[in-house]
Design a protein around this motif. Structure first.
Motif, mmCIF file in Angstrom:
data_model
loop_
_atom_site.group_PDB
_atom_site.id
_atom_site.type_symbol
_atom_site.label_atom_id
_atom_site.label_comp_id
_atom_site.label_asym_id
_atom_site.label_seq_id
_atom_site.Cartn_x
_atom_site.Cartn_y
_atom_site.Cartn_z
ATOM 1 N N GLN A 166 0.864 -1.074 -0.002
ATOM 2 C CA GLN A 166 -0.123 -0.112 0.192
ATOM 3 C C GLN A 166 0.824 1.306 0.000
ATOM 4 O O GLN A 166 0.565 2.319 -0.830
ATOM 5 N N LEU A 167 2.001 1.193 0.744
ATOM 6 C CA LEU A 167 2.877 2.377 0.763
ATOM 7 C C LEU A 167 3.318 2.604 -0.412
ATOM 8 O O LEU A 167 3.673 3.586 -0.939
ATOM 9 N N ASP A 168 3.934 1.517 -1.336
ATOM 10 C CA ASP A 168 4.439 1.560 -2.686
ATOM 11 C C ASP A 168 3.472 2.473 -3.725
ATOM 12 O O ASP A 168 3.681 3.348 -4.184
ATOM 13 N N VAL A 169 2.085 2.200 -3.437
ATOM 14 C CA VAL A 169 1.081 2.558 -4.212
ATOM 15 C C VAL A 169 1.133 4.272 -4.140
ATOM 16 O O VAL A 169 1.108 4.936 -4.922
ATOM 17 N N VAL A 170 1.007 4.482 -2.692
ATOM 18 C CA VAL A 170 1.106 5.605 -2.358
ATOM 19 C C VAL A 170 2.237 6.517 -2.858
ATOM 20 O O VAL A 170 2.222 7.620 -3.212
ATOM 21 N N LEU A 171 3.485 6.249 -2.802
ATOM 22 C CA LEU A 171 4.865 6.779 -3.259
ATOM 23 C C LEU A 171 4.785 6.859 -4.707
ATOM 24 O O LEU A 171 5.181 7.770 -5.412
ATOM 25 N N ASP A 172 4.209 5.962 -5.428
ATOM 26 C CA ASP A 172 4.137 5.818 -6.865
ATOM 27 C C ASP A 172 3.201 7.054 -7.449
ATOM 28 O O ASP A 172 3.517 7.830 -8.339
ATOM 29 N N LEU A 187 2.537 9.788 -5.278
ATOM 30 C CA LEU A 187 3.353 11.171 -4.997
ATOM 31 C C LEU A 187 4.245 11.178 -6.062
ATOM 32 O O LEU A 187 4.353 12.509 -6.411
ATOM 33 N N LYS A 188 5.085 10.283 -6.614
ATOM 34 C CA LYS A 188 6.006 10.629 -7.549
ATOM 35 C C LYS A 188 5.262 11.287 -8.886
ATOM 36 O O LYS A 188 5.989 11.958 -9.686
ATOM 37 N N GLU A 211 2.432 12.409 -9.255
ATOM 38 C CA GLU A 211 2.015 14.116 -8.624
ATOM 39 C C GLU A 211 3.231 15.132 -9.089
ATOM 40 O O GLU A 211 3.080 16.088 -9.533
ATOM 41 N N GLU A 212 4.441 14.554 -8.488
ATOM 42 C CA GLU A 212 5.437 15.605 -8.519
ATOM 43 C C GLU A 212 5.943 15.842 -10.085
ATOM 44 O O GLU A 212 6.586 16.660 -10.254
ATOM 45 N N ASN A 213 5.973 14.621 -10.770
ATOM 46 C CA ASN A 213 6.738 14.643 -12.013
ATOM 47 C C ASN A 213 5.684 15.508 -12.855
ATOM 48 O O ASN A 213 5.991 16.254 -13.771
ATOM 49 N N GLY A 214 4.355 15.419 -12.729
ATOM 50 C CA GLY A 214 3.250 16.251 -13.600
ATOM 51 C C GLY A 214 3.624 17.797 -13.138
ATOM 52 O O GLY A 214 3.296 18.546 -13.935
ATOM 53 N N ASP A 215 3.891 18.132 -11.745
ATOM 54 C CA ASP A 215 3.890 19.408 -11.555
ATOM 55 C C ASP A 215 5.214 19.921 -12.199
ATOM 56 O O ASP A 215 5.167 21.052 -12.711
ATOM 57 N N ASP A 216 6.265 19.103 -12.054
ATOM 58 C CA ASP A 216 7.410 19.675 -12.990
ATOM 59 C C ASP A 216 7.183 19.980 -14.473
ATOM 60 O O ASP A 216 7.789 20.746 -14.828
ATOM 61 N N SER A 217 6.505 19.025 -14.781
ATOM 62 C CA SER A 217 6.237 19.280 -16.368
ATOM 63 C C SER A 217 5.149 20.512 -16.751
ATOM 64 O O SER A 217 5.515 21.118 -17.795
ATOM 65 N N GLY A 218 4.601 20.989 -16.030
ATOM 66 C CA GLY A 218 3.719 22.002 -16.212
ATOM 67 C C GLY A 218 4.502 23.441 -15.967
ATOM 68 O O GLY A 218 3.956 24.395 -16.342
ATOM 69 N N GLU A 219 5.645 23.442 -15.354
ATOM 70 C CA GLU A 219 6.321 24.774 -15.363
ATOM 71 C C GLU A 219 7.103 25.284 -16.352
ATOM 72 O O GLU A 219 7.592 24.616 -17.128
#
Length: 121
Positions: free
Chosen positions: A102-108, A110-111, A113-121
């Motif tokens: 379950q933690l792996d799913v949450v971390l994936d 989050l990653k 989301e983080e990668n999606g935020d980086d590509s929008g800047e």
């Protein structure tokens, strides 16, 4: 009024016997095969009477077996006696594995989301 609880004998079962850290060290030392007391004394840096006392407790619960080889007594693990501990821990292992999955799913997530935020800047 304070009621005193009777202390469970260390020889009651394998759980109580292995609760003592020095006994676990002896089991670890015997994991590689049979050993005489003097080897255990050297390996663990304990006195012979202490090692013998711990071996006696481990023998009484069946976790360790002894055989005589001439004048020496050789000690070895009896894995069958440790099976109740393994079975008990195995139930927790299943729970831990599920939680880590379950933690792996949450971390994936989050990653991503983080990668999606980086590509929008």
């Amino acid at each position: 009024m304070i009621l005193a609880m009777a202390r469970v004998a260390t020889t009651a079962d394998a759980f109580n016997a292995v609760a003592e850290p020095r006994r676990r060290e002896i089991l670890d030392a015997l994991a590689d095969g049979e050993r005489p007391v003097n080897d255990l004394v050297r390996m663990l840096g304990m006195g012979q009477p202490q090692v013998s006392k711990h071996l006696r407790v481990l023998r009484e619960v069946g976790a360790v077996e002894v055989r005589e080889d001439g004048r020496r007594r050789l000690y070895r693990l009896n894995g069958h006696a440790l099976k109740p501990i393994h079975d008990w821990v195995k139930e927790y292992e299943r729970t831990w594995s599920e939680r880590f999955d379950q933690l792996d799913v949450v971390l994936d997530d989050l990653k991503e989301e983080e990668n999606g935020d980086d590509s929008g800047e």
